[in-house]
Write a protein that holds these residues in place. Structure first.
Motif, PDB file in Angstrom:
ATOM      1  N   ALA A 138       7.154   7.714 -16.516  1.00  0.00           N
ATOM      2  CA  ALA A 138       5.986   8.431 -16.002  1.00  0.00           C
ATOM      3  C   ALA A 138       4.719   7.638 -16.272  1.00  0.00           C
ATOM      4  O   ALA A 138       3.827   7.526 -15.428  1.00  0.00           O
ATOM      5  CB  ALA A 138       5.909   9.813 -16.645  1.00  0.00           C
ATOM      6  N   SER A 139       4.662   7.067 -17.511  1.00  0.00           N
ATOM      7  CA  SER A 139       3.488   6.277 -17.855  1.00  0.00           C
ATOM      8  C   SER A 139       3.426   4.984 -17.046  1.00  0.00           C
ATOM      9  O   SER A 139       2.389   4.604 -16.503  1.00  0.00           O
ATOM     10  CB  SER A 139       3.508   5.954 -19.360  1.00  0.00           C
ATOM     11  N   GLY A 140       4.652   4.270 -16.952  1.00  0.00           N
ATOM     12  CA  GLY A 140       4.685   2.992 -16.253  1.00  0.00           C
ATOM     13  C   GLY A 140       4.480   3.139 -14.752  1.00  0.00           C
ATOM     14  O   GLY A 140       3.893   2.263 -14.114  1.00  0.00           O
ATOM     15  N   SER A 141       4.980   4.204 -14.148  1.00  0.00           N
ATOM     16  CA  SER A 141       4.809   4.379 -12.705  1.00  0.00           C
ATOM     17  C   SER A 141       3.352   4.551 -12.334  1.00  0.00           C
ATOM     18  O   SER A 141       2.906   4.144 -11.258  1.00  0.00           O
ATOM     19  CB  SER A 141       5.635   5.575 -12.228  1.00  0.00           C
ATOM     20  N   GLY A 142       2.589   5.135 -13.272  1.00  0.00           N
ATOM     21  CA  GLY A 142       1.150   5.239 -13.031  1.00  0.00           C
ATOM     22  C   GLY A 142       0.510   3.870 -12.999  1.00  0.00           C
ATOM     23  O   GLY A 142      -0.301   3.559 -12.125  1.00  0.00           O
TER      24      GLY A 142
ATOM     25  N   GLY B  74       0.837  -1.204   0.000  1.00  0.00           N
ATOM     26  CA  GLY B  74       0.000   0.000   0.000  1.00  0.00           C
ATOM     27  C   GLY B  74       0.868   1.248   0.000  1.00  0.00           C
ATOM     28  O   GLY B  74       0.633   2.203  -0.773  1.00  0.00           O
ATOM     29  N   ASP B  75       1.899   1.226   0.846  1.00  0.00           N
ATOM     30  CA  ASP B  75       2.824   2.369   0.866  1.00  0.00           C
ATOM     31  C   ASP B  75       3.551   2.497  -0.467  1.00  0.00           C
ATOM     32  O   ASP B  75       3.795   3.614  -0.958  1.00  0.00           O
ATOM     33  CB  ASP B  75       3.839   2.194   1.997  1.00  0.00           C
ATOM     34  N   ALA B  76       3.908   1.343  -1.060  1.00  0.00           N
ATOM     35  CA  ALA B  76       4.594   1.388  -2.357  1.00  0.00           C
ATOM     36  C   ALA B  76       3.686   1.966  -3.434  1.00  0.00           C
ATOM     37  O   ALA B  76       4.150   2.663  -4.350  1.00  0.00           O
ATOM     38  CB  ALA B  76       5.045  -0.028  -2.748  1.00  0.00           C
ATOM     39  N   GLY B  77       2.381   1.707  -3.372  1.00  0.00           N
ATOM     40  CA  GLY B  77       1.438   2.299  -4.344  1.00  0.00           C
ATOM     41  C   GLY B  77       1.446   3.814  -4.265  1.00  0.00           C
ATOM     42  O   GLY B  77       1.455   4.519  -5.289  1.00  0.00           O
ATOM     43  N   GLU B  78       1.430   4.325  -3.035  1.00  0.00           N
ATOM     44  CA  GLU B  78       1.495   5.784  -2.873  1.00  0.00           C
ATOM     45  C   GLU B  78       2.826   6.321  -3.401  1.00  0.00           C
ATOM     46  O   GLU B  78       2.875   7.380  -4.052  1.00  0.00           O
ATOM     47  CB  GLU B  78       1.333   6.137  -1.400  1.00  0.00           C
ATOM     48  N   GLY B  79       3.903   5.591  -3.126  1.00  0.00           N
ATOM     49  CA  GLY B  79       5.204   6.029  -3.618  1.00  0.00           C
ATOM     50  C   GLY B  79       5.267   5.994  -5.122  1.00  0.00           C
ATOM     51  O   GLY B  79       5.911   6.861  -5.746  1.00  0.00           O
ATOM     52  N   ALA B  80       4.633   5.006  -5.756  1.00  0.00           N
ATOM     53  CA  ALA B  80       4.635   4.934  -7.218  1.00  0.00           C
ATOM     54  C   ALA B  80       3.915   6.138  -7.822  1.00  0.00           C
ATOM     55  O   ALA B  80       4.301   6.655  -8.886  1.00  0.00           O
ATOM     56  CB  ALA B  80       3.975   3.633  -7.667  1.00  0.00           C
ATOM     57  N   THR B  81       2.872   6.622  -7.146  1.00  0.00           N
ATOM     58  CA  THR B  81       2.172   7.822  -7.627  1.00  0.00           C
ATOM     59  C   THR B  81       3.100   9.028  -7.591  1.00  0.00           C
ATOM     60  O   THR B  81       3.165   9.830  -8.549  1.00  0.00           O
ATOM     61  CB  THR B  81       0.930   8.080  -6.760  1.00  0.00           C
ATOM     62  N   LYS B  82       3.838   9.155  -6.493  1.00  0.00           N
ATOM     63  CA  LYS B  82       4.814  10.248  -6.400  1.00  0.00           C
ATOM     64  C   LYS B  82       5.910  10.082  -7.441  1.00  0.00           C
ATOM     65  O   LYS B  82       6.427  11.058  -7.992  1.00  0.00           O
ATOM     66  CB  LYS B  82       5.420  10.276  -5.000  1.00  0.00           C
ATOM     67  N   LEU B  83       6.288   8.814  -7.708  1.00  0.00           N
ATOM     68  CA  LEU B  83       7.298   8.554  -8.725  1.00  0.00           C
ATOM     69  C   LEU B  83       6.839   9.026 -10.093  1.00  0.00           C
ATOM     70  O   LEU B  83       7.630   9.561 -10.891  1.00  0.00           O
ATOM     71  CB  LEU B  83       7.599   7.051  -8.763  1.00  0.00           C
ATOM     72  N   LYS B  84       5.558   8.880 -10.380  1.00  0.00           N
ATOM     73  CA  LYS B  84       5.011   9.341 -11.662  1.00  0.00           C
ATOM     74  C   LYS B  84       5.185  10.846 -11.793  1.00  0.00           C
ATOM     75  O   LYS B  84       5.598  11.352 -12.848  1.00  0.00           O
ATOM     76  CB  LYS B  84       3.538   8.942 -11.752  1.00  0.00           C
TER      77      LYS B  84
ATOM     78  N   GLY C  81       7.786  13.061 -14.523  1.00  0.00           N
ATOM     79  CA  GLY C  81       7.445  14.175 -15.422  1.00  0.00           C
ATOM     80  C   GLY C  81       8.477  15.289 -15.315  1.00  0.00           C
ATOM     81  O   GLY C  81       8.925  15.859 -16.319  1.00  0.00           O
ATOM     82  N   LYS C  82       8.875  15.617 -14.060  1.00  0.00           N
ATOM     83  CA  LYS C  82       9.898  16.649 -13.868  1.00  0.00           C
ATOM     84  C   LYS C  82      11.246  16.191 -14.420  1.00  0.00           C
ATOM     85  O   LYS C  82      12.010  16.976 -14.980  1.00  0.00           O
ATOM     86  CB  LYS C  82      10.023  16.960 -12.380  1.00  0.00           C
ATOM     87  N   LEU C  83      11.550  14.900 -14.271  1.00  0.00           N
ATOM     88  CA  LEU C  83      12.794  14.365 -14.788  1.00  0.00           C
ATOM     89  C   LEU C  83      12.874  14.518 -16.301  1.00  0.00           C
ATOM     90  O   LEU C  83      13.940  14.823 -16.854  1.00  0.00           O
ATOM     91  CB  LEU C  83      12.909  12.886 -14.395  1.00  0.00           C
ATOM     92  N   GLN C  84      11.783  14.328 -16.979  1.00  0.00           N
ATOM     93  CA  GLN C  84      11.759  14.439 -18.438  1.00  0.00           C
ATOM     94  C   GLN C  84      12.158  15.841 -18.879  1.00  0.00           C
ATOM     95  O   GLN C  84      12.914  16.024 -19.837  1.00  0.00           O
ATOM     96  CB  GLN C  84      10.372  14.075 -18.962  1.00  0.00           C
TER      97      GLN C  84
END
Length: 697
Positions: free
Chosen positions: A454-458, A183-193, A197-200
């Motif tokens: 960005a797409s995959g992290s979503g 569950g925590d990893a899901g929230e982190g994956a959202t932040k990763l997305k 975007g900023k990384l791009q």
């Protein structure tokens, strides 16, 4: 006398002797006693293991697993306390050892101190098996030790199940933890997305700057090529300079050595010139004295020559004046000697004149040499002074040449190192240039990858959320834990199982009892003779055979009645059990009768040997396949093999076809040995008939 009459009379005589009747009944009861005692003693030995004392020593110190206290040894002891398989005695190590030594315990079970600690190592890189030390007291009773081995296997399985259950509960707790983590990893994956975007955007700027870096490294690469060529020329020039300065330093060193030798020679020359001057001065003085002496010697030699001439002329005048002296030999000799002295004196005077003239010239030459020696001594002093000054300057030049050579060598080394450094720098710049190009290309790919990230992290965020929901639904109750700990349940099918050990061993004991009964009868009653006087051989054959068969029937009936109704031996068919026992007893009786009738005591010995063979080779205790090879080959030819197989069919499997097959084999044995007994008495009948014919004649 008819044969049947002999049998009836023997029975009548037997009934009149109570001791013989009691003996006969005792022999008839022997197989019953033998088989019933053995079967009863072996009826259910595994059901009485609770009476066997066993020592249990718990040395386990416990352990901590996943933050929880774990005492597997104590749990195992508690399990044994609720277990009545054996008579458990929970003692210390010293008591257990003493009890084993004095045969108070049939076995000892020791739980080591690190038992729980080793049980917690399952999830470690190098797990260690938990060990329980089982020590059977086979010296006291081997069978009890074997029973203990079987019981320990069951206890080991139970203990392994308990340990596995503990691990499974821990694993399910970890699954719950993983569910929360997902569950925590899901929230982190959202932040990763969002971060992707900023990384791009940042990667776009990076790619632009990397283009500039690639251009700059290309220009640097061109400049380094020119620098590398110049370094090569410098290296070559410094090499030549180093060689020249080395040669110069070597030459100067040699010149210094030659100058030192020359200076030493000049000093010696100066000393020699001084000594020469002194010697010439002494020589000049001597030549003056020689001149004076030669002058005086010349005047004296002139006077000597004149005197000698006068003496010679005086002697000539004397000889002229005295003619008689001409014939005097001594005078002639004197005259000749005086003439020679005159001539020698003249020659001496001439030589003295020459010596005087030479000494005059010698004196003049000595004066010239003295003057030249003085000039030579003065020139040698000046030369030594000049060479000393030249040597000092030459030494300074040699030292400077050595420093120049060392500096040139250092310069050459630096030039070489410069060339190597430029080579490495050129390689690094080439790599930098190539890397800059690849980095530029990689930055473009990274930019594309950031978009995919960005797409995959979503998508990852969505999957992790689903996984968290799935793992949270995993059941971790006791039923699930027990399923993991013991996934396979062993269900025993009892179609071919006997309820008691006595049922399995009864065929062997009953067969052995019947054979022993027949053998014992042959030792109590005569198998050749009859109590009836004048009984014919055929009468004795029939009487002995019927008596033996009658006893075998009594033995069979008594044994079967006690086994079936006294010990409650369960069989598939009681009538067939009685019938088969009668046939087995009859066959064994015929075998023993034939051996003893023909051989008497040696026959009884052969019967005992046959019984021993049957004890080991009839597969009554161990399976046939476990016997030695030669016993397996003998097995089909032994009568007891067929009796045991037949009894197993009646008691256990109910395979009556197999039973009938064994009956055929046993009857074949009975007929063969009955015929051998008949042959013995037939031979006796012929021997009796032969004397009767002789008497008739």
């Amino acid at each position: 006398m008819k044969a049947i009459t002999v049998f009836l009379k023997d029975m009548k005589i037997l009934l009149t002797k109570p001791m013989l009747v009691l003996t006969l009944l005792g022999v008839a009861a022997l197989p019953m006693l033998y088989s019933s005692f053995l079967v009863d003693a072996s009826w259910d030995p595994y059901g009485n293991t609770s009476k066997l004392p066993v020592a249990v020593v718990n040395l386990d110190k416990g352990a901590v697993y996943e933050g929880k206290s774990m005492e597997v040894g104590k749990d195992f002891v508690d399990e044994l306390k609720d277990n009545d398989d054996f008579k458990w005695n929970f003692v210390n190590a010293a008591e257990a050892e003493d009890g084993m030594a004095h045969n108070r315990y049939y076995m000892t079970i020791t739980i080591p101190a690190n038992f729980s600690e080793n049980a917690t190592t399952l999830t470690e890189e190098h797990p260690v098996q938990a060990e329980i030390v089982f020590e059977p007291n086979s010296d006291y009773n081997f069978v009890a030790g074997q029973i203990g081995n079987s019981a320990m296997s069951k206890l080991k399985a139970k203990l392994s199940t308990q340990i596995t259950a503990a691990y499974t509960r821990s694993m399910f707790e970890q699954v719950d933890t993983i569910s929360d983590g997902l569950g925590d990893a899901g929230e982190g994956a959202t932040k990763l997305k969002d971060g992707a975007g900023k990384l791009q955007g940042g990667l776009s700027t990076l790619k632009t700057n990397l283009n500039k870096l690639a251009s700059g490294t290309t220009e640097l690469q061109s400049g380094l090529k020119l620098l590398y060529n110049g370094a090569g020329s410098l290296k070559q020039g410094t090499g030549t300079l180093t060689q020249g300065t080395t040669d110069l330093a070597s030459g100067l060193s040699q010149l210094v050595k030659a100058e030192q030798q020359l200076q030493a020679g000049a000093v010696k020359s100066q000393k020699g010139a001084a000594e020469l001057n002194e010697g010439l001065l002494a020589s000049m003085t001597g030549s003056s004295q020689l001149k004076e002496g030669l002058t005086a010697s010349e005047a004296a030699s002139s006077q000597l020559a004149a005197g000698a001439d006068q003496v010679a002329k005086g002697l000539e005048q004397m000889m002229v004046a005295t003619p008689g002296l001409q014939e005097n030999e001594q005078f002639q000799q004197l005259l000749a000697a005086s003439r020679q002295v005159a001539a020698g004196s003249q020659q001496l005077h001439t030589g003295q004149e020459q010596l005087l003239a030479g000494s005059t010239k010698l004196d003049a030459g000595q004066q010239q040499l003295a003057a030249g020696a003085k000039q030579l001594s003065d020139g040698g002093s000046q030369l030594a002074t000049g060479l000393q000054t030249f040597g000092q300057k030459l030494n300074q030049a040699s030292a400077g040449g050595s420093k120049l050579a060392a500096g040139a060598a250092a310069l050459n080394t630096g030039a070489v190192q410069l060339g190597q450094g430029l080579t490495q720098l050129a390689g690094g710049v080439d790599g930098l240039s190539e890397g800059a190009v690849k980095l530029k290309d990689g930055a473009g790919e990274l930019k594309d990858g950031a978009g995919k990230l960005a797409s995959g992290s979503g998508e990852l965020a969505a999957k992790l959320t689903d996984a968290a929901a799935d793992t949270s639904s995993v059941k971790s109750g006791d039923d699930t834990v027990n399923m993991f700990a013991e996934p396979v349940k062993l269900t025993e099918k009892t179609d071919h199982k006997l309820d008691h050990y006595g049922l399995g061993i009864a065929p062997y004991f009953l067969s052995l009892a019947l054979f022993v009964g027949a053998l014992v009868f042959s030792t109590v009653f005569s198998l050749r003779d009859s109590n009836v006087p004048g009984a014919s051989p055929m009468g004795r054959f029939l009487s002995r055979t019927l008596t033996f068969v009658m006893v075998s029937v009594l033995q069979s009936l008594l044994a079967d009645v006690v086994l079936l109704y006294g010990l409650k031996l369960e069989v598939q068919s009681a009538p067939l059990f009685f019938l088969f026992t009668l046939i087995v007893s009859f066959s064994f009786t015929m075998i023993v009768q034939a051996l003893v009738t023909w051989l008497d005591n040696p026959g009884r010995f052969l019967a005992i040997v046959l019984m021993i063979f049957q004890l080991t080779s009839s597969a009554g205790t161990f399976p046939l396949e476990m016997l030695p090879g030669w016993m397996q080959k003998v097995n089909p030819w032994l009568p007891m093999t067929h009796s045991i197989v037949g009894y197993k069919a009646i008691i256990g499997s109910g395979d009556y076809a197999l039973m009938r097959e064994q009956i055929v084999y046993l009857l074949i044995y009975a007929v063969i040995f009955l015929a051998l007994t008949f042959l013995y008495f037939a031979r006796q009948n012929k021997r009796t008939a032969a004397p009767s014919k002789e008497l008739a004649v």
